[in-house]
Scaffold this motif. Structure first.
Motif, PDB file in Angstrom:
ATOM      1  N   LEU A  61      24.987  16.367 -36.306  1.00 39.97           N
ATOM      2  CA  LEU A  61      24.669  17.744 -36.678  1.00 39.97           C
ATOM      3  C   LEU A  61      25.938  18.577 -36.868  1.00 39.97           C
ATOM      4  O   LEU A  61      26.033  19.380 -37.804  1.00 39.97           O
ATOM      5  CB  LEU A  61      23.803  18.397 -35.603  1.00 39.97           C
ATOM      6  N   ILE A  62      26.921  18.365 -36.008  1.00 39.28           N
ATOM      7  CA  ILE A  62      28.185  19.094 -36.128  1.00 39.28           C
ATOM      8  C   ILE A  62      28.901  18.718 -37.417  1.00 39.28           C
ATOM      9  O   ILE A  62      29.410  19.582 -38.139  1.00 39.28           O
ATOM     10  CB  ILE A  62      29.063  18.845 -34.892  1.00 39.28           C
ATOM     11  N   LEU A  63      28.938  17.433 -37.737  1.00 35.71           N
ATOM     12  CA  LEU A  63      29.581  16.992 -38.985  1.00 35.71           C
ATOM     13  C   LEU A  63      28.866  17.558 -40.207  1.00 35.71           C
ATOM     14  O   LEU A  63      29.505  17.995 -41.166  1.00 35.71           O
ATOM     15  CB  LEU A  63      29.601  15.465 -39.052  1.00 35.71           C
ATOM     16  N   LEU A  64      27.554  17.558 -40.176  1.00 34.38           N
ATOM     17  CA  LEU A  64      26.786  18.102 -41.293  1.00 34.38           C
ATOM     18  C   LEU A  64      27.024  19.603 -41.432  1.00 34.38           C
ATOM     19  O   LEU A  64      27.171  20.115 -42.546  1.00 34.38           O
ATOM     20  CB  LEU A  64      25.297  17.812 -41.101  1.00 34.38           C
ATOM     21  N   ALA A  65      27.080  20.304 -40.309  1.00 39.87           N
ATOM     22  CA  ALA A  65      27.332  21.752 -40.359  1.00 39.87           C
ATOM     23  C   ALA A  65      28.704  22.050 -40.949  1.00 39.87           C
ATOM     24  O   ALA A  65      28.860  22.991 -41.733  1.00 39.87           O
ATOM     25  CB  ALA A  65      27.211  22.349 -38.956  1.00 39.87           C
ATOM     26  N   ARG A  66      29.706  21.265 -40.597  1.00 38.46           N
ATOM     27  CA  ARG A  66      31.046  21.474 -41.173  1.00 38.46           C
ATOM     28  C   ARG A  66      31.047  21.240 -42.676  1.00 38.46           C
ATOM     29  O   ARG A  66      31.703  21.966 -43.422  1.00 38.46           O
ATOM     30  CB  ARG A  66      32.055  20.533 -40.517  1.00 38.46           C
ATOM     31  N   ALA A  67      30.320  20.229 -43.113  1.00 38.53           N
ATOM     32  CA  ALA A  67      30.282  19.932 -44.549  1.00 38.53           C
ATOM     33  C   ALA A  67      29.578  21.035 -45.321  1.00 38.53           C
ATOM     34  O   ALA A  67      30.016  21.434 -46.405  1.00 38.53           O
ATOM     35  CB  ALA A  67      29.586  18.593 -44.783  1.00 38.53           C
ATOM     36  N   VAL A  68      28.499  21.561 -44.774  1.00 36.98           N
ATOM     37  CA  VAL A  68      27.745  22.604 -45.465  1.00 36.98           C
ATOM     38  C   VAL A  68      28.466  23.941 -45.386  1.00 36.98           C
ATOM     39  O   VAL A  68      28.412  24.746 -46.315  1.00 36.98           O
ATOM     40  CB  VAL A  68      26.318  22.691 -44.882  1.00 36.98           C
ATOM     41  N   ARG A  69      29.173  24.183 -44.298  1.00 40.75           N
ATOM     42  CA  ARG A  69      29.875  25.446 -44.115  1.00 40.75           C
ATOM     43  C   ARG A  69      30.966  25.662 -45.170  1.00 40.75           C
ATOM     44  O   ARG A  69      31.342  26.792 -45.443  1.00 40.75           O
ATOM     45  CB  ARG A  69      30.490  25.495 -42.723  1.00 40.75           C
ATOM     46  N   ARG A  70      31.445  24.598 -45.778  1.00 38.47           N
ATOM     47  CA  ARG A  70      32.460  24.736 -46.831  1.00 38.47           C
ATOM     48  C   ARG A  70      31.964  25.549 -48.011  1.00 38.47           C
ATOM     49  O   ARG A  70      32.744  26.164 -48.727  1.00 38.47           O
ATOM     50  CB  ARG A  70      32.886  23.359 -47.343  1.00 38.47           C
ATOM     51  N   TYR A  71      30.658  25.563 -48.206  1.00 41.76           N
ATOM     52  CA  TYR A  71      30.099  26.264 -49.357  1.00 41.76           C
ATOM     53  C   TYR A  71      29.682  27.692 -49.029  1.00 41.76           C
ATOM     54  O   TYR A  71      29.234  28.420 -49.895  1.00 41.76           O
ATOM     55  CB  TYR A  71      28.905  25.493 -49.908  1.00 41.76           C
ATOM     56  N   ALA A  72      29.838  28.101 -47.779  1.00 39.61           N
ATOM     57  CA  ALA A  72      29.478  29.465 -47.403  1.00 39.61           C
ATOM     58  C   ALA A  72      30.534  30.425 -47.937  1.00 39.61           C
ATOM     59  O   ALA A  72      31.729  30.112 -47.957  1.00 39.61           O
ATOM     60  CB  ALA A  72      29.383  29.587 -45.891  1.00 39.61           C
ATOM     61  N   PRO A  73      30.118  31.589 -48.381  1.00 39.64           N
ATOM     62  CA  PRO A  73      31.103  32.556 -48.874  1.00 39.64           C
ATOM     63  C   PRO A  73      31.970  33.068 -47.733  1.00 39.64           C
ATOM     64  O   PRO A  73      31.510  33.253 -46.614  1.00 39.64           O
ATOM     65  CB  PRO A  73      30.252  33.676 -49.461  1.00 39.64           C
ATOM     66  N   THR A  74      33.237  33.266 -48.020  1.00 37.60           N
ATOM     67  CA  THR A  74      34.161  33.787 -47.025  1.00 37.60           C
ATOM     68  C   THR A  74      34.359  35.271 -47.255  1.00 37.60           C
ATOM     69  O   THR A  74      33.916  35.826 -48.256  1.00 37.60           O
ATOM     70  CB  THR A  74      35.513  33.060 -47.116  1.00 37.60           C
ATOM     71  N   ALA A  75      35.073  35.918 -46.362  1.00 38.53           N
ATOM     72  CA  ALA A  75      35.335  37.353 -46.501  1.00 38.53           C
ATOM     73  C   ALA A  75      36.262  37.622 -47.683  1.00 38.53           C
ATOM     74  O   ALA A  75      36.230  38.698 -48.277  1.00 38.53           O
ATOM     75  CB  ALA A  75      35.950  37.890 -45.219  1.00 38.53           C
ATOM     76  N   ASP A  76      37.098  36.638 -48.049  1.00 39.03           N
ATOM     77  CA  ASP A  76      38.040  36.804 -49.157  1.00 39.03           C
ATOM     78  C   ASP A  76      37.345  36.732 -50.511  1.00 39.03           C
ATOM     79  O   ASP A  76      37.731  37.419 -51.445  1.00 39.03           O
ATOM     80  CB  ASP A  76      39.112  35.715 -49.138  1.00 39.03           C
ATOM     81  N   SER A  77      36.345  35.872 -50.596  1.00 38.70           N
ATOM     82  CA  SER A  77      35.731  35.648 -51.904  1.00 38.70           C
ATOM     83  C   SER A  77      34.760  36.778 -52.244  1.00 38.70           C
ATOM     84  O   SER A  77      33.988  37.215 -51.405  1.00 38.70           O
ATOM     85  CB  SER A  77      34.990  34.310 -51.926  1.00 38.70           C
ATOM     86  N   PRO A  78      34.819  37.223 -53.474  1.00 40.39           N
ATOM     87  CA  PRO A  78      33.880  38.277 -53.865  1.00 40.39           C
ATOM     88  C   PRO A  78      32.484  37.705 -54.013  1.00 40.39           C
ATOM     89  O   PRO A  78      32.288  36.590 -54.475  1.00 40.39           O
ATOM     90  CB  PRO A  78      34.424  38.756 -55.207  1.00 40.39           C
ATOM     91  N   GLY A  79      31.527  38.477 -53.604  1.00 36.82           N
ATOM     92  CA  GLY A  79      30.139  38.053 -53.719  1.00 36.82           C
ATOM     93  C   GLY A  79      29.626  38.311 -55.121  1.00 36.82           C
ATOM     94  O   GLY A  79      30.375  38.723 -56.013  1.00 36.82           O
TER      95      GLY A  79
END
Length: 85
Positions: A61-79
């Motif tokens: 579950l931790i490995l899967l969460a890290r892989a999916v978290r890469r696609y989450a928008p960051t504070a730097d990226s414009p929405g």
């Protein structure tokens, strides 16, 4: 030619598919163990096997969460741009 952007998405898709294939029997085993414990049927061998299965499942579950978290928008990226009506 393959698109360079599709490679990480493909890897993530394969990771999710592998997780589903491996994780489903783990959840079923842990669920049945919990069901037996709640019915007051204690099997020491089953409990001893459930601990490593639970640890491996949490690790997956931790490995899967890290892989999916890469696609989450960051504070730097414009929405996405929202336009008012």
């Amino acid at each position: 030619m393959s698109d360079e952007r599709s490679s990480p998405y493909l890897k993530t898709f394969v990771l999710i598919a592998v997780f589903a294939a491996v994780g489903t029997p783990m959840v079923a085993y842990l669920w049945e163990t919990l069901n037996q414990l709640m019915a007051l049927h204690v099997d020491p061998v089953r409990l001893a096997l459930s601990v490593p299965v639970l640890i491996v499942f949490i690790g997956l579950l931790i490995l899967l969460a890290r892989a999916v978290r890469r696609y989450a928008p960051t504070a730097d990226s414009p929405g996405p741009v929202r336009r008012s009506p």
